[in-house]
Write a protein that holds these residues in place. Structure first.
Motif, PDB file in Angstrom:
ATOM      1  N   SER A  97       0.872  -1.163   0.045  1.00 46.58           N
ATOM      2  CA  SER A  97      -0.260   0.510   0.300  1.00 46.58           C
ATOM      3  C   SER A  97       0.699   1.156   0.365  1.00 46.58           C
ATOM      4  N   GLY A  98       0.480   2.292  -0.974  1.00 44.28           N
ATOM      5  CA  GLY A  98       1.424   3.729  -1.077  1.00 44.28           C
ATOM      6  C   GLY A  98       2.556   3.717  -1.162  1.00 44.28           C
ATOM      7  N   GLY A  99       2.960   2.412  -1.809  1.00 46.39           N
ATOM      8  CA  GLY A  99       4.793   2.150  -2.537  1.00 46.39           C
ATOM      9  C   GLY A  99       5.082   1.490  -1.617  1.00 46.39           C
ATOM     10  N   ARG A 100       4.200   1.179  -0.077  1.00 43.19           N
ATOM     11  CA  ARG A 100       5.254   0.351   0.745  1.00 43.19           C
ATOM     12  C   ARG A 100       4.695  -1.455   0.938  1.00 43.19           C
ATOM     13  N   SER A 101       5.293  -2.266   1.361  1.00 43.39           N
ATOM     14  CA  SER A 101       5.617  -3.206   1.067  1.00 43.39           C
ATOM     15  C   SER A 101       6.206  -4.059   2.867  1.00 43.39           C
ATOM     16  N   SER A 129      -7.280  -8.953  -1.069  1.00 39.04           N
ATOM     17  CA  SER A 129      -7.941  -7.147  -1.405  1.00 39.04           C
ATOM     18  C   SER A 129      -6.999  -6.651  -2.024  1.00 39.04           C
ATOM     19  N   VAL A 130      -7.317  -5.115  -2.981  1.00 36.71           N
ATOM     20  CA  VAL A 130      -6.594  -4.329  -3.094  1.00 36.71           C
ATOM     21  C   VAL A 130      -4.852  -4.557  -2.098  1.00 36.71           C
ATOM     22  N   GLN A 131      -4.702  -3.871  -1.268  1.00 33.67           N
ATOM     23  CA  GLN A 131      -3.306  -4.305  -0.698  1.00 33.67           C
ATOM     24  C   GLN A 131      -2.528  -6.072   0.231  1.00 33.67           C
ATOM     25  N   HIS A 132      -3.649  -6.005  -0.078  1.00 33.29           N
ATOM     26  CA  HIS A 132      -3.587  -8.249   0.854  1.00 33.29           C
ATOM     27  C   HIS A 132      -3.322  -8.953  -0.210  1.00 33.29           C
ATOM     28  N   ARG A 133      -2.646  -9.822   0.290  1.00 36.71           N
ATOM     29  CA  ARG A 133      -2.290 -11.047  -1.452  1.00 36.71           C
ATOM     30  C   ARG A 133      -2.590 -12.033  -0.350  1.00 36.71           C
TER      31      ARG A 133
END
Length: 161
Positions: A97-101, A129-133
């Motif tokens: 999210s937001g360029g962070r992993s 979801s968009v952020q979670h894999r």
């Protein structure tokens, strides 16, 4: 398709040593982009002239290198190693999210049953979801032993009256 398993083979020819870094970066990003299109349940093989020498085995890359290298690693070999490592690291990232992993989603299993875990991995993409894999675990459970324990009942009782 090989025995009900689809194998995707990439025959790659990297830019010559004298080409610009921009051309080389473009080649590697295109290769990553194409590999990301391969469904998670299919195999993927990359081969060809990648124009680099990864060198002999060393402990830093032992998890991606079979130990059969030759000579010393050069700058182009570093690109090959970076590609291999980045793909593996990408399969460890569970949240973006937001360029962070980061790796914040986990599956846990009792240590005594750890031999049943055959693989645990992250499926890149937006399956959850968009952020979670999606984090998946492959288990091979010994059901026969579980059934025997249930049939025997509590310790000291053998089911006879």
């Amino acid at each position: 398709m090989v025995e009900n398993c689809t194998v995707n083979i990439f025959s790659a020819y990297a830019p010559q040593i004298g080409c610009s870094d921009e051309e080389k970066d473009h080649f590697w990003s295109d290769l990553v982009e194409e590999m990301e299109k391969v469904p998670a349940d299919e195999r993927c093989l990359v081969g060809g002239d990648l124009k680099g020498c990864v060198g002999q085995n060393n402990h830093v890359i032992s998890h991606i290198h079979g130990g059969y290298g030759y000579d010393e690693r050069n700058a182009e070999g570093e690109r090959i190693v970076d590609f291999a490592v980045s793909k593996q690291q990408e399969h460890l990232v569970t949240y973006k999210s937001g360029g962070r992993s980061s790796q914040i989603d986990y599956l846990m299993y009792k240590r005594k049953d750890l031999r049943e875990v055959k693989d645990c991995k992250v499926i890149p993409g937006d399956h959850v979801s968009v952020q979670h894999r999606l984090v998946v675990m492959d288990l091979v459970m010994e059901i026969e032993q579980i059934r025997k324990k249930k049939m025997q009942g509590p310790k000291g009782l053998n089911g006879l009256s």
